[in-house]
Design a protein around this motif. Structure first.
Motif, PDB file in Angstrom:
ATOM      1  N   VAL A   9       0.844  -1.209   0.000  1.00  0.00           N
ATOM      2  CA  VAL A   9       0.000   0.000   0.000  1.00  0.00           C
ATOM      3  C   VAL A   9       0.870   1.247   0.000  1.00  0.00           C
ATOM      4  CG1 VAL A   9      -1.655   1.340   1.378  1.00  0.00           C
ATOM      5  CG2 VAL A   9      -2.004  -1.116   1.042  1.00  0.00           C
ATOM      6  N   ALA A  10       1.915   1.272   0.809  1.00  0.00           N
ATOM      7  CA  ALA A  10       2.802   2.437   0.863  1.00  0.00           C
ATOM      8  C   ALA A  10       3.520   2.652  -0.468  1.00  0.00           C
ATOM      9  CB  ALA A  10       3.816   2.269   1.995  1.00  0.00           C
ATOM     10  N   ALA A  11       3.933   1.578  -1.112  1.00  0.00           N
ATOM     11  CA  ALA A  11       4.666   1.693  -2.371  1.00  0.00           C
ATOM     12  C   ALA A  11       3.793   2.239  -3.500  1.00  0.00           C
ATOM     13  CB  ALA A  11       5.238   0.337  -2.770  1.00  0.00           C
ATOM     14  N   TYR A  12       2.512   1.863  -3.523  1.00  0.00           N
ATOM     15  CA  TYR A  12       1.646   2.223  -4.642  1.00  0.00           C
ATOM     16  C   TYR A  12       0.588   3.276  -4.316  1.00  0.00           C
ATOM     17  CZ  TYR A  12       3.669  -1.757  -7.079  1.00  0.00           C
ATOM     18  OH  TYR A  12       4.541  -2.622  -7.683  1.00  0.00           O
ATOM     19  N   GLU A  13       0.667   3.915  -3.161  1.00  0.00           N
ATOM     20  CA  GLU A  13      -0.408   4.826  -2.752  1.00  0.00           C
ATOM     21  C   GLU A  13      -0.609   6.025  -3.669  1.00  0.00           C
ATOM     22  OE1 GLU A  13       0.328   6.150   1.224  1.00  0.00           O
ATOM     23  OE2 GLU A  13       2.343   6.816   0.753  1.00  0.00           O
ATOM     24  N   THR A  14       0.368   6.400  -4.456  1.00  0.00           N
ATOM     25  CA  THR A  14       0.195   7.527  -5.380  1.00  0.00           C
ATOM     26  C   THR A  14       0.373   7.129  -6.838  1.00  0.00           C
ATOM     27  OG1 THR A  14       2.523   8.205  -5.322  1.00  0.00           O
ATOM     28  CG2 THR A  14       1.071   9.124  -3.617  1.00  0.00           C
ATOM     29  N   THR A  15       0.576   5.849  -7.092  1.00  0.00           N
ATOM     30  CA  THR A  15       0.878   5.379  -8.442  1.00  0.00           C
ATOM     31  C   THR A  15      -0.368   5.308  -9.315  1.00  0.00           C
ATOM     32  OG1 THR A  15       2.732   4.059  -7.645  1.00  0.00           O
ATOM     33  CG2 THR A  15       1.811   3.439  -9.774  1.00  0.00           C
ATOM     34  N   ARG A  16      -0.193   5.703 -10.556  1.00  0.00           N
ATOM     35  CA  ARG A  16      -1.212   5.533 -11.588  1.00  0.00           C
ATOM     36  C   ARG A  16      -0.484   5.028 -12.831  1.00  0.00           C
ATOM     37  NH1 ARG A  16      -6.282   4.368 -12.058  1.00  0.00           N
ATOM     38  NH2 ARG A  16      -7.116   5.050 -14.020  1.00  0.00           N
ATOM     39  N   ASP A  17      -0.821   3.809 -13.277  1.00  0.00           N
ATOM     40  CA  ASP A  17      -0.178   3.203 -14.440  1.00  0.00           C
ATOM     41  C   ASP A  17      -1.120   3.234 -15.638  1.00  0.00           C
ATOM     42  OD1 ASP A  17       2.152   2.517 -13.038  1.00  0.00           O
ATOM     43  OD2 ASP A  17       1.306   0.604 -12.385  1.00  0.00           O
ATOM     44  N   GLY A  18      -0.547   3.382 -16.823  1.00  0.00           N
ATOM     45  CA  GLY A  18      -1.353   3.375 -18.040  1.00  0.00           C
ATOM     46  C   GLY A  18      -0.478   3.188 -19.263  1.00  0.00           C
ATOM     47  N   GLY A  19      -1.116   3.202 -20.419  1.00  0.00           N
ATOM     48  CA  GLY A  19      -0.377   3.033 -21.664  1.00  0.00           C
ATOM     49  C   GLY A  19       0.361   1.712 -21.730  1.00  0.00           C
ATOM     50  N   VAL A  20      -0.204   0.671 -21.126  1.00  0.00           N
ATOM     51  CA  VAL A  20       0.475  -0.627 -21.056  1.00  0.00           C
ATOM     52  C   VAL A  20       0.366  -1.332 -22.413  1.00  0.00           C
ATOM     53  CG1 VAL A  20       0.629  -2.849 -19.881  1.00  0.00           C
ATOM     54  CG2 VAL A  20      -0.150  -0.819 -18.621  1.00  0.00           C
TER      55      VAL A  20
ATOM     56  N   PHE B 161       5.101   0.625 -20.272  1.00  0.00           N
ATOM     57  CA  PHE B 161       3.983   1.357 -19.677  1.00  0.00           C
ATOM     58  C   PHE B 161       4.500   2.656 -19.097  1.00  0.00           C
ATOM     59  CE2 PHE B 161       5.591  -1.306 -16.264  1.00  0.00           C
ATOM     60  CZ  PHE B 161       5.510  -0.527 -15.115  1.00  0.00           C
ATOM     61  N   VAL B 162       3.563   3.497 -18.703  1.00  0.00           N
ATOM     62  CA  VAL B 162       3.881   4.784 -18.088  1.00  0.00           C
ATOM     63  C   VAL B 162       3.301   4.779 -16.682  1.00  0.00           C
ATOM     64  CG1 VAL B 162       3.462   7.281 -18.172  1.00  0.00           C
ATOM     65  CG2 VAL B 162       3.884   6.006 -20.296  1.00  0.00           C
ATOM     66  N   SER B 163       4.073   5.272 -15.732  1.00  0.00           N
ATOM     67  CA  SER B 163       3.536   5.442 -14.382  1.00  0.00           C
ATOM     68  C   SER B 163       3.732   6.884 -13.941  1.00  0.00           C
ATOM     69  CB  SER B 163       4.199   4.483 -13.392  1.00  0.00           C
ATOM     70  OG  SER B 163       5.552   4.807 -13.193  1.00  0.00           O
ATOM     71  N   THR B 164       2.739   7.367 -13.245  1.00  0.00           N
ATOM     72  CA  THR B 164       2.863   8.673 -12.594  1.00  0.00           C
ATOM     73  C   THR B 164       2.751   8.416 -11.101  1.00  0.00           C
ATOM     74  OG1 THR B 164       0.477   9.097 -12.789  1.00  0.00           O
ATOM     75  CG2 THR B 164       1.899   9.963 -14.551  1.00  0.00           C
ATOM     76  N   GLN B 165       3.461   9.200 -10.324  1.00  0.00           N
ATOM     77  CA  GLN B 165       3.475   9.037  -8.874  1.00  0.00           C
ATOM     78  C   GLN B 165       4.102  10.272  -8.249  1.00  0.00           C
ATOM     79  OE1 GLN B 165       5.409   6.494 -10.730  1.00  0.00           O
ATOM     80  NE2 GLN B 165       6.918   8.131 -10.905  1.00  0.00           N
ATOM     81  N   ASP B 166       3.919  10.400  -6.958  1.00  0.00           N
ATOM     82  CA  ASP B 166       4.648  11.450  -6.242  1.00  0.00           C
ATOM     83  C   ASP B 166       6.137  11.167  -6.408  1.00  0.00           C
ATOM     84  OD1 ASP B 166       2.488  11.804  -3.298  1.00  0.00           O
ATOM     85  OD2 ASP B 166       2.296  12.604  -5.333  1.00  0.00           O
ATOM     86  N   VAL B 167       6.916  12.198  -6.542  1.00  0.00           N
ATOM     87  CA  VAL B 167       8.357  12.041  -6.716  1.00  0.00           C
ATOM     88  C   VAL B 167       8.950  11.260  -5.537  1.00  0.00           C
ATOM     89  CG1 VAL B 167      10.543  13.293  -6.905  1.00  0.00           C
ATOM     90  CG2 VAL B 167       8.530  14.086  -8.159  1.00  0.00           C
ATOM     91  N   SER B 168       8.412  11.452  -4.346  1.00  0.00           N
ATOM     92  CA  SER B 168       8.930  10.741  -3.172  1.00  0.00           C
ATOM     93  C   SER B 168       8.710   9.230  -3.265  1.00  0.00           C
ATOM     94  CB  SER B 168       8.280  11.273  -1.898  1.00  0.00           C
ATOM     95  OG  SER B 168       6.886  10.981  -1.898  1.00  0.00           O
ATOM     96  N   LYS B 169       7.786   8.777  -4.129  1.00  0.00           N
ATOM     97  CA  LYS B 169       7.495   7.351  -4.295  1.00  0.00           C
ATOM     98  C   LYS B 169       8.169   6.760  -5.536  1.00  0.00           C
ATOM     99  CE  LYS B 169       4.762   6.987  -0.775  1.00  0.00           C
ATOM    100  NZ  LYS B 169       4.958   6.036   0.305  1.00  0.00           N
ATOM    101  N   ALA B 170       8.846   7.605  -6.286  1.00  0.00           N
ATOM    102  CA  ALA B 170       9.538   7.146  -7.502  1.00  0.00           C
ATOM    103  C   ALA B 170      10.786   6.358  -7.119  1.00  0.00           C
ATOM    104  CB  ALA B 170       9.914   8.348  -8.359  1.00  0.00           C
ATOM    105  N   PRO B 171      11.322   5.572  -8.038  1.00  0.00           N
ATOM    106  CA  PRO B 171      12.567   4.856  -7.740  1.00  0.00           C
ATOM    107  C   PRO B 171      13.680   5.852  -7.401  1.00  0.00           C
ATOM    108  CG  PRO B 171      11.595   4.071  -9.789  1.00  0.00           C
ATOM    109  CD  PRO B 171      10.818   5.274  -9.372  1.00  0.00           C
TER     110      PRO B 171
END
Length: 189
Positions: free
Chosen positions: A109-120, A140-150
């Motif tokens: 839940v913590a890892a994906y709480e801001t993730t939105r994936d698309g264009g798969v 694919f493309v993912s959007t997320q808070d920068v703090s949750k990015a790799p």
């Protein structure tokens, strides 16, 4: 001796030719495209729309020819839908038992709480019949808070190219954790 060999040559050629034709017909039946795959093959587009893009998992022309394409599309759709809807129970239903055992819900839940994936887009599917697994190259493309990015790419939008390994557990295809998945290619959008 020469006449005995020539007497058996014609029947042997007929039997071998018949076996080759039968094998070809069986192969055509086994590897023909079933009609149940969703959508038509897609080609990567250079047009840019709102990111991360459509939530629908699509298949490239190459992936569209694979005999397991329908099962691949179905399991990956469930995988990305579960992430986008933050539904851990749905995610558990589409990943391998080994992956479920190694992933605590709170961490997921913590890892994906801001993730939105698309264009798969499933680019390619390769079968490993001996190991009963598939190697799936997808983008694919993912959007997320920068703090949750790799940590190696702290960006709010990332384009991924990764290999997912899918395994058969009983009659169901599941997303597994494998070394091939741990070295993705990624660039900022």
């Amino acid at each position: 001796m020469g006449s005995v060999a020539s007497r058996w040559l014609v029947p042997a050629v007929v039997v071998i030719t018949g076996a080759a034709v039968a094998a070809g017909m069986v192969g055509r039946t086994v590897y023909s495209r079933p009609a149940e795959a969703k959508g038509a093959p897609v080609v990567a587009s250079s047009s840019v729309g709102p990111l991360p893009g459509t939530a629908e998992v699509r298949l490239s022309p190459d992936a569209f020819t694979h005999p397991d394409r329908t099962a691949v599309q179905r399991v990956l759709q469930g995988y990305f839908d579960s992430i986008n809807s933050r539904d851990f129970a749905a995610w558990r239903a589409v990943v391998s038992a080994r992956r479920v055992a190694a992933t605590p819900q709170a961490g997921w839940v913590a890892a994906y709480e801001t993730t939105r994936d698309g264009g798969v887009v499933v680019q390619r599917v390769e079968s490993d019949v001996v190991s009963r697994r598939l190697r799936v190259l997808l983008s694919f493309v993912s959007t997320q808070d920068v703090s949750k990015a790799p940590p190696s790419l702290p960006e709010g939008c990332i384009r991924w190219r990764v290999v997912y390994v899918l395994v058969w557990e009983g009659a169901a295809l599941k997303v597994d954790d494998a070394p091939e998945s741990r070295v993705p290619q990624m660039v900022a959008c």
